[in-house]
Design an enzyme around this catalytic site. Sequence first.
Site: not given
Ligand code: GAR
Length: 211
Positions: A97, A150, A18-19, A116, A181
């Site tokens: 991930m 980190g 979605s991002n 994040h 986001e």
């Molecule tokens: C998002 O909510 C992002 O913040 C999270 O994964 C999701 C991906 O969603 N990222 C983390 O947790 C990184 N530590 P998407 O595939 O719909 O963009």
Amino acid sequence: MSQPLPLRIGVLGSGKGSNFVAIDDAIAAGQVPAQVVLVASDVSEAGILTHAAGRGLPNRFIAPGPFRTKLDEAAEAAYIGALREAQVDLVVLAGFMRILKGEFLRAFEGRVVNIHPSLLPSFPGLAAWKQALDYGVKVTGCTVHYVDQGIDTGAIIGQRAVPVLDGDTALTLHERIQQAERELYPAAIAAIARGEVKVKGRLTAGFAGGA
Ligand code: GAR
């Protein structure tokens, strides 16, 4: 005067994408002076690859190797190679991930950003929305930051706050954070593309709309 070339971005994700969709929609709407030159995933059936294919954008599954949370050496080299071949200016982590460190960050020093799902430095690591819910905070949100060695510690570029409501579940809170986001990430990438984000030590200059 000639226009600067659009920023060439490579997007890495493991999930539904979605991002990525929000970023590519904002590019198409002329709000972000960038172009997506590669979408890559460590999950062969990830939604992000399907979305990229549907938009006619170069997309690749790149096998991550045997570890669960990181890339092995060969996989790391394959990711670096693919992003270099696509001549990316900026690596955009959108729900990727796996932890990237060492060689990868040296190859794209200062050019890797992540989103994040919490207001860092609170709740780094996995399922940050659930950590926030379990802790009982009343406000959480999302953060776009540069990636350093980190875990979720790099210089902060922008944040959006989101309320935690009575009766929220992990699902409803995560959905509210993801809505934020989808606004913040395109705006942050636009600011980077326009040269409005300057890093000085741990600190970044904010951008209009970064809070
Ligand atoms: C998002 O909510 C992002 O913040 C999270 O994964 C999701 C991906 O969603 N990222 C983390 O947790 C990184 N530590 P998407 O595939 O719909 O963009």
